[in-house]
Write an enzyme that holds these catalytic residues in place. Structure first.
Site, mmCIF file in Angstrom:
data_model
loop_
_atom_site.group_PDB
_atom_site.id
_atom_site.type_symbol
_atom_site.label_atom_id
_atom_site.label_comp_id
_atom_site.label_asym_id
_atom_site.label_seq_id
_atom_site.Cartn_x
_atom_site.Cartn_y
_atom_site.Cartn_z
ATOM 1 N N LYS A 77 1.071 -1.095 -0.282
ATOM 2 C CA LYS A 77 -0.088 -0.090 -0.099
ATOM 3 C C LYS A 77 0.968 1.249 0.095
ATOM 4 O O LYS A 77 1.898 1.308 0.733
ATOM 5 C CB LYS A 77 -0.959 0.024 1.242
ATOM 6 C CG LYS A 77 -1.977 0.998 1.312
ATOM 7 C CD LYS A 77 -2.705 0.919 2.595
ATOM 8 C CE LYS A 77 -3.985 1.872 2.759
ATOM 9 N NZ LYS A 77 -4.863 1.654 3.945
ATOM 10 N N SER A 152 -9.566 1.418 3.095
ATOM 11 C CA SER A 152 -8.946 2.466 2.269
ATOM 12 C C SER A 152 -7.608 1.494 1.427
ATOM 13 O O SER A 152 -7.115 2.061 0.425
ATOM 14 C CB SER A 152 -8.134 3.469 3.179
ATOM 15 O OG SER A 152 -7.186 2.788 3.908
ATOM 16 N N SER A 176 -9.856 -0.926 7.392
ATOM 17 C CA SER A 176 -9.253 -0.861 6.320
ATOM 18 C C SER A 176 -8.298 -1.930 5.480
ATOM 19 O O SER A 176 -8.106 -1.729 4.332
ATOM 20 C CB SER A 176 -8.412 0.531 6.055
ATOM 21 O OG SER A 176 -9.008 1.705 6.137
#
Ligand SMILES: [Zn+2]
Lengths: 482, 475
Positions: A77, A152, A176
């Site tokens: 990420k 997210s 997330s």
């Protein structure tokens, strides 16, 4: 090869039936083939990845010892710092930031010879539940390109679900990791707060953030946890707890294990299809001999407001360093220093980030601190106590991960409050700092449904144990058609 | 109406740790800009602070030396404000839970010993430093993350002199404990003051102003004098004092407004979520206590009791750790404490002051001073000669016996030799003999002076007096 598990690739590599270079090249091919549709990647380090794969192959050929994740393509990420690469948090304000250092998890991955193949899209600064808040592009759900992958860590979930990489890392502040894992039909694990070092994770809410893996099965999840967990002297909140070999917890008899179903997590707002698939998994648990009983966690309903106050307060402070002077975006025209700050931040941050900065600034301001921040801390303590009491009664807690399956783009984007409800089942876990996993247990309307298993502090092993048993019974083998 | 001042001080002291407060970077002063930096002290995205244990050691040491309670469970807090030299745009400090609280310092004032209370001592990080070049500004982050303690007093001081004395005493304590090197010119000791005035005898507090960044004792005293005067004049002219922050302009000799209360920040303090609670246990505190050096107050009391020094001498000698060490080494070399103290209070300090030097700069050894005193006490040289020898020692670092020998300064105690000089002087000054006989005692002094001069100061003064008396009566 794309949908094999990491542990299978590992076996093939060790048996020299395939080379790391081949595996990495096949991943890159897959990315080239599908990522134009999914948009999970912000950047692919093609050359570096092939170079690193070659050196792993060399090690294997020379009979040298290789790390536990040797040769396995993975991605991270874009809020986890990677030396000499950009780390942008999918934000304009960090668009030019090249990290001069590796996050601790990245260092550990490199030491275990995993092949970091690229950076993954996310909601800006990890704020969001759909990856629609990325300032760069929207990642699509591999099961339905008109739907969100969750957020997210949407890029991290989608890349694994689409067979682009074998595993990925995300971060979980309010769900997330688990919520996008649920929406994309993969395994997503949020370890106990402090289990995995946050050093090098660009902070959203320091007291809630936790790095964790996305994998395609529970065994891979255990493998990755083996690598990334552990005390780090660079993170004073990191826990000094021994890291066992998590794979030893897999495929165990779960007879007599006490599983609690919190009635508040199965109530209003949960889609029928989600409820149905989760209940099927619970029935399977009973067949395996687990003692399933209903429990009550009434304080959980206060988790969302507590979460928004604490996380926004911390975010307002954590994001203050992005002032338009350093890193990325700087306004072209400005009157003076304050104007430079104001203009750069007004343009550099997206609306969700600004909304939370304002909320946090308000909650911390001297007139409201006691009414909001302090009170939220008190409720946080009550939530923790409630979980502690629950874990005297049961070993693990099971619930849906997300109240609904993947929703369509724009469906909730205009209504922040509706969007915030996507995390209603996951947020309490972050408030309490507990470990939890989301694993796919079925489909509803052709879309994956996730089951959440919450454990007591540092009981990652127990969670994996239950998860591997469920995995066998439900035998989730759906693949996106992409 | 008579007014009195109410003064409280906030003092920032840089700790003497080798590395910064939250990372391993060096705290060394100077160095090329931005070379003593890492992701943590640059506040880079993702970097996390880890508290340096030595910082806590030093802060506890300061707390013990300043008679504070050490708070066993405290936490770091964030103080949020945008400022170009603050890399994170918040400062990590302590807010509701300072590490040390409720202490005091004793200061010897004109009205006797006075206790100035310490409200709190907390630990915090320093910011970077802005550099301006033409239109452009740059930041040097070498200082960023240098550990500081902030010492906050109660508003217990009533005059600029008291404030200065307190600040000097505090500095001396920090130097004794080696908590800080207190180099004011390098910014490692900085002082802010809160000051208000009120009618003498009143119990209420007036509106206070804050004066920022006074980096010398003189600046503190002068700034306070100016500000108190300014406030008194304002009140006498019927003006209201407004709460504001001012700074001391050395060149103008004035305090100047920096910002008013309306511009004051809301710092939005909250517990630093990147750090765990700071827990200090009894063993930790005991360990530091057992390694505390003797502090100025204890030393002063010991000097008065054991060496019979006057309070004034004891206060001055113990104010500086190095001076006290010099004194004690001299005593250890067998010197009489009172004589040594006399010399230190006299020739030594006077010469140091004249040359703007520190005791650590002197070339001679404490044992040499003892030798010099012995030479006087044995009658080898006179006091007057001793002062000359001292000046020579100071200049060259030579041992006193050597100087006396080389320059032939040994005192003349030979009666015959002195009597010859006496008679020679008397022969040359018949008028003085006349004056003496007419009752002018002054003439005697003149003659003694002439005799000493003729002997180049080496004649034993007692013998001179005795023989002069004898010879003058014969005439
Ligand atoms: Zn540093």
């Amino acid at each position: 090869m794309h949908f094999k598990y990491a542990h299978e690739i590992k076996d093939l590599l060790i048996k020299k039936e395939v080379s790391a270079e081949e595996v990495v090249k096949s991943s890159i091919e897959r990315i080239k083939e599908v990522d134009g549709k999914i948009d999970a990647f912000l950047e692919v380090f093609e050359e570096d990845a092939i170079e690193n794969a070659k050196s792993v192959d060399k090690k294997i050929a020379n009979g040298e010892e290789v790390g536990a994740l040797a040769g396995i393509p993975m991605a991270i990420k874009d809020n986890i710092c990677l030396k000499n690469q950009k780390t942008t948090c999918a934000s304009k304000i960090l668009e030019n930031f090249t990290s001069p250092y590796d996050a601790t998890v990245v260092r550990k991955l490199k030491e275990s010879d995993a092949i970091i193949i690229g950076r993954l899209n996310m909601d800006e600064f990890a704020m969001g539940s759909s990856t629609e808040n990325s300032s760069i592009k929207k990642t699509k759900n591999p099961y339905d390109l008109e739907r969100v992958p969750g957020g997210s860590s949407g890029g991290s979930a989608a890349s694994v679900a689409a067979g682009e990489v074998y595993f990925s890392l995300g971060s979980d502040t309010g769900g997330s990791i688990r919520q996008p894992a649920s929406l994309c039909g993969v395994v997503g694990f949020k370890p106990t707060y402090g289990r995995v070092s946050r050093y090098g994770l660009v902070a959203f809410a320091s007291s809630l953030d936790q790095i964790g893996p996305f994998t395609r099965d529970v065994e891979d999840c255990a493998l990755v946890l083996n690598t990334i967990c552990g005390k780090d002297n660079l993170d004073s909140t990191s826990a000094n707890v021994d890291v066992e070999d998590f794979t030893t917890y897999l495929n165990k008899d779960i007879k007599g294990i006490r599983v609690g179903l919190p009635k508040e997590y199965f109530g209003e707002g949960i889609d029928e299809g989600v409820k149905r698939e989760v209940e099927k998994a619970v029935e399977a648990l009973k067949l395996l001999g687990a003692e399933v009983k209903e429990i009550s966690l009434p304080m959980s309903k206060y988790s969302l407001p507590v979460y928004y106050i604490l996380s926004s307060s911390e975010a307002s402070s954590n994001l203050a360093r992005f002032d338009g002077i350093r890193y990325g975006y700087r306004a072209d025209e400005f009157e003076d220093l304050v104007d430079l700050y104001v203009k750069s931040r007004s343009i550099g941050f997206g609306s969700e980030v600004k909304r939370r900065i304002m909320l946090g600034t308000y909650a911390l301001s001297s007139g409201y601190y006691d009414a909001y921040y302090k009170k939220a801390l008190k409720v946080k303590r009550l939530i923790i106590e409630e979980f502690k009491r629950a874990f005297e009664e049961v070993d693990l807690i099971v619930s849906p991960t997300s109240p609904s399956v993947a929703f369509k783009f724009g469906e909730k984007a205009d209504d922040p409050l509706k969007m915030y409800l996507s995390d209603v089942c996951t947020v309490p876990v972050n408030i309490a700092g507990l470990p939890a996993v989301s694993m796919p247990v079925g489909l509803s309307e052709g879309l994956p449904v996730g089951l959440q298993i919450i454990g007591n502090y540092f009981q990652e092993g127990k969670i994996l144990s239950l998860a591997s048993s469920i995995e066998k019974i439900v035998n989730f083998n759906a693949r996106p058609l992409i | 109406m008579e007014f009195e001042a109410v003064i409280g001080l906030e003092i920032h002291a840089e700790l003497s740790t080798k590395s910064k407060i939250f990372c391993g970077c060096t705290t060394e002063f100077g160095g090329e800009v931005n070379t003593h930096c890492c992701p943590v002290c640059l506040g880079l995205p993702g970097a996390l602070p880890v508290l340096n244990k030595a910082v806590v050691d030093y802060a506890i040491k300061a707390g013990i030396a300043l008679n504070c309670n050490i708070n066993k469970e405290t936490y770091m807090a964030r103080k949020n404000y945008f400022y170009p030299d603050a890399p994170k745009n918040y400062q990590i400090t302590q807010h509701e839970t300072p590490l040390c609280s409720e202490g005091f310092v004793e200061v010897e004032t004109e009205e006797g010993l006075k206790k100035i209370r310490i409200e709190r001592i907390h630990i915090e990080e320093d910011a970077g430093k802005a550099l301006h070049e033409g239109d452009a500004s740059f930041i040097d982050f070498n200082r960023s993350g240098v550990p500081l303690i902030e010492i906050v007093t109660r508003p217990d001081m009533r005059s600029p002199q008291e404030a200065r004395m307190f600040f000097e005493k505090l500095r001396s304590i920090l130097l004794y404990t080696e908590v800080s090197d207190c180099k004011m010119q390098e910014g490692s000791l900085r002082c802010d003051a809160n000051v208000s005035i009120r009618p003498k005898g009143s119990k209420e507090f007036g509106v206070k102003t804050e004066i920022k960044n006074m980096n010398s004792f003189k600046a503190l005293e002068k700034a306070l004098e100016f500000e108190i005067e300014r406030q008194i004049n304002a009140v006498r002219n019927g003006e209201r004092i407004v709460q504001e922050t001012r700074r001391w302009d050395e060149s103008k000799g004035q305090t100047i407004v920096m910002r008013s209360k309306e511009e004051a920040h809301d710092y939005r303090y909250f517990p630093e979520p990147d750090m765990v609670y700071l827990v200090v246990d009894d063993n930790w505190i005991e360990d530091i206590k057992s390694n505390m050096p003797e502090l100025p107050d204890q030393k002063r009391k010991r000097y008065i009791e054991n060496y019979n020094l006057p309070e004034y001498d004891a206060e001055i000698i113990t104010a500086s750790k190095e001076l006290a060490a010099f004194f004690e080494e001299a005593v250890a070399n067998g010197g009489n404490p009172k004589s040594i103290s006399n010399w230190i209070m006299g020739e030594v300090l006077r010469t140091l002051n004249d040359r703007e030097m520190e005791i650590t700069d002197v070339k001679f050894k404490p044992a040499d001073l003892v030798k010099l005193i012995e030479l006087v006490e044995k009658g080898t040289i006179s006091n007057t000669i001793a002062k000359k020898v001292f000046a020579d020692m100071f200049e060259t670092g030579k041992q006193p016996e050597k100087i006396v020998e080389e320059k032939g300064l040994v005192q003349i105690s030979d009666e015959g030799a002195i009597r010859d000089i006496v008679n020679k002087v008397l022969d040359e000054n018949p008028q003085s003999i006349e004056d003496f006989k007419n009752g002018k005692t002054k003439a005697m002094g003149f003659l003694v002076g002439q005799i000493m001069k003729a002997s180049k100061g080496k004649a034993n003064p007692q013998l001179v007096n005795k023989l002069l008396d004898e010879e003058i009566r014969k005439r």
